[in-house]
Write an enzyme that holds these catalytic residues in place. Structure first.
Site, PDB file in Angstrom:
ATOM      1  N   TYR A 252      -2.670  -0.047  10.587  1.00 40.79           N
ATOM      2  CA  TYR A 252      -2.663  -0.479   9.184  1.00 40.79           C
ATOM      3  C   TYR A 252      -1.353  -0.099   8.507  1.00 40.79           C
ATOM      4  CZ  TYR A 252      -4.078  -0.881   4.282  1.00 40.79           C
ATOM      5  OH  TYR A 252      -4.149  -1.217   2.950  1.00 40.79           O
TER       6      TYR A 252
ATOM      7  N   SER B 249       0.846  -1.194   0.000  1.00 39.38           N
ATOM      8  CA  SER B 249       0.000   0.000   0.000  1.00 39.38           C
ATOM      9  C   SER B 249       0.878   1.240   0.000  1.00 39.38           C
ATOM     10  CB  SER B 249      -0.890   0.012   1.250  1.00 39.38           C
ATOM     11  OG  SER B 249      -1.597   1.225   1.376  1.00 39.38           O
TER      12      SER B 249
END
Length: 286
Positions: free
Chosen positions: A147, A134
């Site tokens: 995250y 990501s």
């Protein structure tokens, strides 16, 4: 290229579901997996083989599940570690167990599934492992530390895997998508803790509102994302006659944010070079 056999984690929606549809459209074979088998019925009807797989399961159980996957077509050529979710909350509002659960799925799930398949790929001296990172693996945004931490962790462990297994004929790809229009931010997938601490309250409310407004309004098209990944693995389309990189950002925001982080880092190294390089032992005999 001849037909490939793919194994994908987290196929009930989002990138995972799109991987299945795009892979079938190219004539490859696909083993779609999810924690709940009933969520894969529509993909089974479309032509995918389906298998229950929970990335948080024990290593022993995952080895057994991967053995079942291999037995379906006699081999697995490509693994896509896609299963993930986002935990939202500040350091003080998330409990230790929340951080642990986030890492259990996003990091340790990837490790366990990959370890279960690696002996098969190593014995055959061929195969590709795709890990979905990501832009959050480059930028630790407020309220998304758990995250971001998992995606930062993937950057290091997957790069190590790449260096370990490339000499064995195994390819590794780390894809770093930005914001794509999947269900990652849906109420079903997002695990959010609104701050109960006054000092974080405004930031927390603003973040929750932003995420709610962004759900299904992200710029990135998941179909384009998946098609590029398939091109990279199959070395066709946009990847035809190109050297395949280990790490590839995808998405306008991913490009812009990673570029800014690299430029910021280069500027820091330039400004602080003398200090950074001043830490060696001095040879007092000279």
């Amino acid at each position: 290229m001849s037909s490939l056999v793919w194994l994908i984690t987290g196929c009930s929606s989002g990138f995972g579901e799109q991987f299945v549809r795009s892979i079938l459209a190219r004539g490859d074979k696909i083993i779609a997996t999810s924690r709940k088998l009933e969520k894969l019925k529509h993909l089974e009807q479309a032509g995918a083989a389906v298998l229950q797989l929970d990335v948080t399961d024990s290593q022993e159980n995952l080895r057994n599940t991967i053995a079942k996957a291999i037995s379906i077509y006699g081999r697995v050529d490509v693994l896509v570690n896609n299963a993930a979710y986002i935990a939202i909350g500040t350091w003080e509002d998330l409990e230790y167990e929340d951080f642990l659960a986030q890492f259990e799925t996003n990091v340790f799930g990837t490790i366990k599934v990959t370890r279960a398949l690696l002996p098969h790929l190593r014995d055959r001296r061929t195969g590709t492992i795709v890990c979905i990172g990501s832009r959050s693996g480059w930028s630790g945004d407020p309220g998304v530390g758990a995250y971001s931490g998992t995606k930062f962790a993937l950057e290091g462990i997957v790069e190590s895997l790449w260096r370990e297994t490339t000499p064995l004929g195994i390819k590794t790809l780390l894809i770093e998508p930005g914001r794509f229009r999947t269900k990652l931010l849906s109420a079903e997938n997002l695990k959010a803790t609104v701050s109960a601490i006054p000092d974080y309250a405004d930031m927390s409310r603003t973040l929750m509102g932003h995420l709610a407004s962004e759900d299904q309004a992200q710029q990135g098209d998941p179909v384009k994302h998946v098609e590029i990944v398939l091109d990279l693995v199959r070395q066709e389309g946009v990847a035809c006659d190109k050297a395949i990189p280990f790490r590839l950002p995808l998405g306008v925001d991913s490009f812009d944010d990673i570029k800014a982080k690299c430029e910021e880092t280069l500027e820091l190294l330039k400004e602080w070079e003398a200090v950074i390089r001043s830490t060696n032992y001095e040879d007092k005999n000279q």
